[in-house]
Design an enzyme around this catalytic site. Structure first.
Site, short mmCIF file in Angstrom:
data_model
loop_
_atom_site.label_atom_id
_atom_site.label_comp_id
_atom_site.label_asym_id
_atom_site.label_seq_id
_atom_site.Cartn_x
_atom_site.Cartn_y
_atom_site.Cartn_z
N HIS A 78 86.09 -74.43 -49.35
CA HIS A 78 84.91 -75.29 -49.44
C HIS A 78 84.18 -75.07 -50.76
O HIS A 78 82.97 -75.22 -50.85
CB HIS A 78 83.93 -75.01 -48.29
CG HIS A 78 84.53 -75.11 -46.94
ND1 HIS A 78 85.00 -74.02 -46.24
CD2 HIS A 78 84.75 -76.18 -46.15
CE1 HIS A 78 85.48 -74.41 -45.08
NE2 HIS A 78 85.34 -75.72 -44.99
N PRO A 90 69.16 -72.00 -50.03
CA PRO A 90 68.94 -73.44 -50.16
C PRO A 90 68.41 -74.08 -48.89
O PRO A 90 67.58 -75.00 -48.94
CB PRO A 90 70.34 -73.98 -50.52
CG PRO A 90 71.07 -72.81 -51.06
CD PRO A 90 70.54 -71.62 -50.34
N THR A 128 76.63 -76.70 -39.87
CA THR A 128 75.74 -75.72 -39.26
C THR A 128 74.30 -76.22 -39.23
O THR A 128 73.61 -76.12 -38.23
CB THR A 128 75.81 -74.39 -40.04
OG1 THR A 128 77.16 -73.93 -40.05
CG2 THR A 128 74.94 -73.34 -39.40
N MET A 154 67.44 -70.25 -43.36
CA MET A 154 66.26 -71.09 -43.16
C MET A 154 65.32 -70.50 -42.10
O MET A 154 64.14 -70.86 -42.03
CB MET A 154 66.69 -72.51 -42.79
CG MET A 154 67.32 -72.68 -41.44
SD MET A 154 66.16 -73.34 -40.22
CE MET A 154 67.26 -73.97 -38.96
#
Length: 588
Positions: free
Chosen positions: A222, A571, A461, A518
């Site tokens: 990826h 991110p 995800t 996050m």
């Protein structure tokens, strides 16, 4: 920096690719809405379902065929399919099988969505089990930690051999027997990949941290950075002998030595093209690899498979997989006497179009029952609210998130696979584009519908986590407002519902504050708002939490595989804060 890679672009690459694949493989049926391919199965046999993000073709749809997979679920580019897609695939094949086994690549989003789908399938009375495949040695035990090894090209050997077992023996041994065979095969697989550069993802700007003189050993499928950057590009001989085979076979490397190989073992070699290597060079790599296996390790493979089976678009690289058939056979024979050697399963015929050793047999494509496809689940009506005001806030959050996408994408290109910004924007658009169609009277219904839209649009995800959180928020609203449909949602009720949503999310992820995800932004936001009911102060706490991830080591997600991520904020956390920033701008 490397020169921009030229590539052909298609306006709707994923759907066009799926439609084209269906056209040339007429023994398979495509369900376009769900991006699911499936074949005819038999009621007395176990069905195998796999899948994952698109971009690895011919995996996974190319391995749907008799003696291999029964169905494949295609997610968006480099993103897991949604739970709903997977569950619908299970329901379709379960109509003509005695159970279903899900073969899942070990990536966070895939494990999450396939796991949830399996749970829901079992609740429907379907005998369904999950096998997680991981064969990469680049990650190692220390870096892999809780998440374990990534899944690479060795996955297709699991598809092939487990598929052959299911075809011949699952009528007797059922789901449990299929799972045992799959585990025995996976436990004896090791893979290492190398690439001259990152791949070019359709519709996205090409970005790479490598210059023209560098290459990476251990790169994932990826665009994840590899385990080692070589500052000069060696010959294939040097690359294979000095950098790749030692990571597969050196018993002194305790971090990466996952499988024992003796010179008396029957070993299978798989050379896989990541997408951009010519057939001329690929077969040369076969010869070079066999030479050094024999000269340096006294290993002479009894079978060699070579081809393009697990790609990373046009990735200019290849991977080497070794499978210890002797050890896998010894494990399986303890309980399944008919199997003398798993090589029998490898050599069984299959009409799966991606398996590089045969011609597919064209058959009539099966039909399916449209009623099996899952619809949006309705929820209790609760929580009267000002839809116009909330719409204004959601639009502001979405606009700010879209505006910040380039920054988020830049961060993710350094620590992940570069899709975080695009994925979050897809979620934002799922909100704004459905504002005119969702239920507008009761907040519980609105949230439940947005949860479904966001999961379908984002995938991966992030899509799963946000969908679970929003579903939990809907549940919290129902609990706070009870049976009184006219009860208004105030700050106090919303704060308690946020805590319910966060608690629900924590049941499905082990990520916690301090893990550089996050969650580092979400948890302080929920905690502050639940206490003070002040959105601005909660936003500031979230912003502080996101900034702190630049001082933390990632422990979950694709960034957990990458060295030296401490200086770069997560991110996903940054993206959440940008959305909250937009909302805050309308409140203050």
């Amino acid at each position: 920096m490397a020169v921009e890679i030229k590539s052909f672009e298609v306006s709707d690459p994923l759907n066009a690719s799926l439609a084209g694949f269906a056209e040339i493989n007429k023994n398979l049926t495509l369900i376009p809405k769900e991006k699911v391919f499936f074949r005819t199965t038999e009621k007395d046999k176990v069905a195998l379902v796999s899948g994952g993000g698109s971009g690895h073709e011919p995996a996974h749809a190319g391995f749907v065929g008799k003696g291999c997979l029964s169905a494949a679920v295609c997610g968006d580019i480099f993103a897991s399919p949604s739970t709903k897609q997977i569950l619908n695939a299970i329901k379709v094949v379960a109509q003509n099988s005695k159970g279903v086994v899900l073969i899942v690549k070990n990536y966070t989003g895939d494990v999450l969505h396939f796991g949830l789908a399996a749970e829901r399938a079992r609740a429907l009375g379907i005998d369904c089990s999950v096998v997680v495949v991981g064969d990469d040695v680049a990650v190692g035990r220390n870096k892999g930690g809780l998440v374990g090894r990534r899944a690479l090209a060795g996955t297709v050997l699991v598809h092939k051999m487990v598929g052959a077992f299911a075809e011949k023996y699952s009528a007797r041994y059922g789901v449990e027997g299929v799972v045992k065979v799959a585990h025995a095969i996976n436990e004896n697989l090791v893979t290492i990949g190398s690439s001259l550069d990152h791949c070019k993802v359709p519709g996205r700007k090409f970005e790479t941290e490598l210059n023209g003189k560098q290459m990476e050993v251990g790169m994932g499928i990826h665009n994840e950075p590899g385990v080692q950057v070589l500052d000069s590009i060696p010959s294939v001989e040097e690359l294979v002998e000095k950098h790749m085979l030692p990571k597969l076979l050196d018993p002194k490397d305790k971090d990466r030595h996952f499988v024992e190989f003796d010179d008396s073992d029957e070993v299978v070699l798989l050379i896989n093209n990541l997408g951009g290597v010519s057939n001329f060079i690929l077969t040369a790599i076969v010869d070079v690899t066999r030479k050094y296996l024999k000269d340096n390790y006294k290993i002479v493979p009894v079978e060699t498979v070579c081809g393009t089976v697990m790609t990373s678009f046009n990735g200019n690289g290849f991977s080497i997989t070794l499978f210890n058939a002797s050890r896998a056979s010894a494990t399986i024979k303890k309980e399944i006497k008919e199997i003398d050697s798993v090589l029998e399963l490898l050599r069984e015929p299959t009409d799966a179009p991606g398996w590089p050793v045969k011609e597919p047999e064209v058959k009539k494509a099966p039909s399916f029952d449209e009623s099996l496809l899952e619809d949006v689940i309705d929820v209790q009506k609760a929580g009267a609210y000002d839809f116009a005001k909330v719409s204004e806030l959601l639009k502001a959050g979405a606009e700010q998130l879209v505006k910040s996408e380039p920054h988020i994408t830049h961060l993710d290109n350094q620590v992940g696979d570069g899709d975080c910004g695009y994925t979050l924007v897809a979620g934002a658009k799922a909100i704004t584009e459905n504002l005119n169609s969702v239920s507008s009277k009761y907040l519980s219904q609105t949230l439940a519908e947005f949860s479904d839209h966001i999961e379908s649009a984002m995938g991966g995800t992030s899509g799963g986590l946000y969908s679970i959180f929003i579903s939990g928020l809907s549940k919290g609203i129902i609990e706070e407002c009870g049976d009184d449909k006219d009860a208004q949602v105030d700050k106090q009720k919303f704060g308690r519902a946020l805590q319910t949503a966060y608690d629900t999310l924590c049941k499905y992820t082990r990520a916690r504050p301090g893990d550089s995800t996050m969650i580092d932004a979400l948890e302080p936001f929920v905690k502050e708002f639940s206490s003070s009911h002040d959105f601005h102060q909660a936003f500031l706490k979230a912003e502080k939490g996101a900034k702190s991830t630049g001082n933390l080591e990632a422990k979950f997600g694709r960034a957990s595989y990458v060295e030296d991520t401490e200086a770069i904020p997560d991110p996903g956390a940054v993206g959440l804060v940008e959305f909250l920033k937009g909302v805050d701008s309308k409140l203050n």
